[in-house]
Design a protein around this motif. Structure first.
Motif, short mmCIF file in Angstrom:
data_model
loop_
_atom_site.label_atom_id
_atom_site.label_comp_id
_atom_site.label_asym_id
_atom_site.label_seq_id
_atom_site.Cartn_x
_atom_site.Cartn_y
_atom_site.Cartn_z
N GLY A 90 0.82 -1.21 0.00
CA GLY A 90 0.00 0.00 0.00
C GLY A 90 0.85 1.25 0.00
N THR A 91 1.92 1.25 0.82
CA THR A 91 2.79 2.43 0.90
C THR A 91 3.48 2.66 -0.43
OG1 THR A 91 3.17 1.78 3.17
CG2 THR A 91 4.54 3.55 2.29
N ILE A 92 4.04 1.59 -1.01
CA ILE A 92 4.76 1.75 -2.28
C ILE A 92 3.81 2.27 -3.35
CG2 ILE A 92 5.88 0.49 -4.15
CD1 ILE A 92 7.10 -1.33 -2.02
N ILE A 93 2.61 1.69 -3.42
CA ILE A 93 1.66 2.13 -4.43
C ILE A 93 1.29 3.60 -4.21
CG2 ILE A 93 -0.72 1.87 -5.23
CD1 ILE A 93 -0.41 -1.11 -4.95
N ALA A 94 1.10 3.97 -2.94
CA ALA A 94 0.72 5.36 -2.65
C ALA A 94 1.83 6.31 -3.07
CB ALA A 94 0.41 5.51 -1.17
N ILE A 95 3.10 5.99 -2.70
CA ILE A 95 4.22 6.87 -3.06
C ILE A 95 4.33 6.94 -4.57
CG2 ILE A 95 6.72 7.17 -2.98
CD1 ILE A 95 6.73 5.99 -0.24
N TYR A 96 4.21 5.77 -5.21
CA TYR A 96 4.33 5.75 -6.67
C TYR A 96 3.26 6.61 -7.32
CZ TYR A 96 4.25 4.07 -11.43
OH TYR A 96 4.25 4.02 -12.80
N LEU A 97 2.01 6.42 -6.89
CA LEU A 97 0.92 7.14 -7.54
C LEU A 97 0.99 8.65 -7.28
CD1 LEU A 97 -2.23 4.88 -7.18
CD2 LEU A 97 -0.81 5.27 -9.17
N SER A 98 1.42 9.02 -6.07
CA SER A 98 1.38 10.45 -5.78
C SER A 98 2.63 11.18 -6.28
CB SER A 98 1.15 10.70 -4.29
OG SER A 98 2.36 10.91 -3.64
#
Lengths: 317, 309
Positions: free
Chosen positions: A112-120
């Protein structure tokens, strides 16, 4: 003559007119008040729901604790409330809940963290526009479907890797539950990171930092309170999740910390008892409320921790 | 001169090294996304492959049966539909009214704070706890029994926070001059809400309602808790039919089953043949929730594009 008539009738006309307006204003005012009260009543339904939950859990649990001492409930290592030799130790259910949640969080928090950092911070606009709704869909899949998937697809797959894995186990249920929770974590975390003001990023880039350095050393720490909120949300989802565990983890209370074993969670136990015919007022009926109260207290603990963390780490720009 | 260019060279390698981390993390992010996407595709594909053989008109028109090849989901989808009707009829008016109150009417006081904190907290309560609430209050305290009414009310309470939050967000997006215009023409507060606030926020509210309903239709745990049966081979009575004649609302108190429970029942049987049925039922269920979620996402997308105040 005519002047007298005029004198008599002319003040009456406006008087009538005025009182009519006043009356209309009063009904209008009354109607407005009634509507406001109705809307307030609708808003109070949520308060009533909370009160209802607390009332029913505490009321039935009090009856339960008249039969079973709190000490036994907290320390006995067996949970066999429906057998002749009844034991009422909540620990096996708590261990099952914590182990499965732990496995799920080991999947959900990093992903979840990686996806969030990637998307934002990294993703091009197009990728974000496609990925976000897709993640929402992932979160919208009914949990019973995930349960089916864990039992009949993931477990056989894992058995190829770990041959001695039993058909019901906490591992596959936890893994699938983790995937289920990813969208919740990533969407809250991403919102938190997007809320970080652009000036911080610009400052970082101006110092010559790369995207990765900016994301990890500037944006993520600035959004730490939001990230904590996302993780807490993930934890309470994991602790409260029911159907995946009821289907794939096996319904045997088992005091274990090993995810390769079958075990039962608090939520799965409630389902198991509710599936049987449940006589009102029986011990089985009361145990599920005691179990439910325990579940509520555990999630409450996490929520309080989350609240404190958010307060402590709140960044002011 | 050479010292400077050597230094520059060094800086360039450092920058290149750090830029490599950028690329690496981009790939990591994509991989993480792909794990989610692939899981979903596998799940969907596996259900299609497994359950496609069972998907026929008979599957929708048959009652559950002990013989897997004759079993169908008639009582399940009828039950789901009826429960959803009750849920929508309760959750939409109450949720929208609560949202309107909090956004347009609520004064800043303790009561408002309590209501707001409550709505936030309720969104985090595990769904099975709603089941326990319903079992204690609706089934036994109010005496509704293990009925469609109890189930509908339970799910309505469950999705209430979703509807309230969506309503508030939709209303908050309406600029203040719309209200000022209405008041300037002499409209009362309710007239403003009825004629301006509600129509303009209706698309946003609808998005929230659809998401809430999609969640409710897949929700299993709270309905099992109130005692929905897993094997139902009859339909709730139609109004004004049967012997003795059923009343208009008799279906509300009828026992029932819903799609997720039917699927749970088939999944937890040891016989392989029932797993096919579970896959087919799961396929139908995923398709329903996906359609609803997709509709909500599309609505939100259109909404964001079109409105310019």
């Amino acid at each position: 003559m005519s002047s007298i008539i005029l004198a008599e009738s002319s003040p009456a006309m406006p008087l009538d007119y005025v009182s009519d307006r006043l009356a209309r204003r009063r009904t209008r005012h009354l109607r407005e008040t009634i509507i406001e009260l109705l809307l307030l009543a609708a808003a109070l339904v949520s308060v009533a729901t909370t009160l209802g939950i607390v009332f029913i859990l505490v009321k039935e649990s009090l009856v339960f604790f008249e039969h079973v001492s709190l000490w036994d409930f907290l320390t006995d290592t067996q949970w066999t409330p429906l057998f002749d030799d009844a034991h009422f130790g909540i620990l096996p259910l708590v261990s099952g809940t914590l182990v499965s949640s732990g496995v799920a969080l080991l999947v959900a928090i990093p992903l979840g963290t990686i996806i969030a950092i990637y998307l934002s911070e990294f993703a091009p606009f197009k990728v974000r526009e496609i990925a976000k709704p897709f993640l929402e869909l992932l979160g919208g899949v009914p949990t019973i479907i995930y349960g089916y998937f864990a039992l009949l697809f993931v477990t056989p797959l894992l058995q190829l890797l770990i041959p001695e894995l039993p058909g019901f186990n906490l591992l596959s249920a936890g893994l699938v539950m983790g995937i289920m929770i990813v969208p919740y974590v990533s969407s809250v975390a991403e919102d938190a990171m997007r809320a970080v003001p652009m000036s911080l990023r610009e400052g970082s880039y101006a110092m010559g930092a790369t995207r990765y350095q900016t994301a990890v050393k500037v944006v993520a720490p600035a959004a730490i309170s939001g990230l904590a909120a996302a993780y807490i949300l993930g934890i309470s989802r994991a602790v409260g999740e029911t159907m995946i565990l009821a289907v794939a983890a096996g319904m045997q209370p088992n005091l274990t910390w090993n995810p390769l074993e079958p075990a039962e969670t608090i939520t799965a136990y409630i389902v198991q008892v509710a599936l049987g015919d449940l006589p009102h007022g029986s011990v089985g009926y009361q145990t599920i409320f005691a179990a439910g109260l325990t579940l509520m207290l555990i999630t409450l603990c996490f929520n309080v921790i989350g609240h404190l963390m958010r307060k402590k780490f709140r960044e002011v720009y | 001169m050479t010292a400077i260019s050597a230094n520059l060279q060094e800086i360039r390698t450092i920058i290149a090294r750090h830029k490599r981390w950028d690329l690496l993390f981009s790939l990591l992010g994509l991989a993480a996304l792909m794990i989610g996407v692939l899981t979903f595709l596998t799940l969907f594909g596996q259900m299609v492959i497994e359950g496609a053989g069972r998907l026929s008109l008979d599957f929708f028109l048959n009652f559950p049966s002990r013989r897997p090849e004759q079993a169908g989901i008639l009582s399940a989808w009828v039950g789901s539909t009826l429960v959803m009707v009750v849920t929508a009829l309760v959750a939409v008016p109450v949720g929208v009214a609560a949202g309107v109150y909090l956004e347009e009417y609520a004064p800043k006081n303790l009561l408002t704070d309590i209501i707001e904190i409550n709505v936030t907290n309720l969104a985090g309560v595990p769904s099975i706890v709603y089941g326990l609430l319903a079992l204690g209050i609706f089934v036994y305290q109010f005496g509704f029994g293990q009925s469609i009414l109890s189930a509908g009310l339970t799910l309505a309470l469950l999705i209430l926070p979703v509807v309230i939050v969506a309503t508030r967000e939709a209303i908050r997006a309406i600029p203040i001059h719309i209200r000022e215009g209405a008041y300037a023409c002499g409209a009362t507060q309710w007239q403003t809400v009825r004629d301006h606030i509600l129509p303009y926020s209706s698309a946003g509210i609808l998005t929230g309602v659809i998401i809430g309903m999609a969640r409710a239709i897949g929700e299993t745990a709270p309905i099992i808790t109130i005692g929905a049966l897993t094997f139902i081979a009859f339909l709730p009575p139609l109004p004004f039919t049967g012997e003795p004649t059923a009343g208009l609302f008799d279906w509300l108190t009828s026992p029932f089953t819903v799609m997720p429970i039917q699927m749970f029942n088939w999944t937890s049987r040891p016989e392989e043949a029932f797993h096919e049925n579970a896959a087919a039922a799961g396929f139908v269920l995923v398709l329903m929730t996906l359609t609803m979620n997709g509709m909500a996402i599309w609505l939100r997308y259109r909404l964001r594009k079109n409105i310019k105040w």
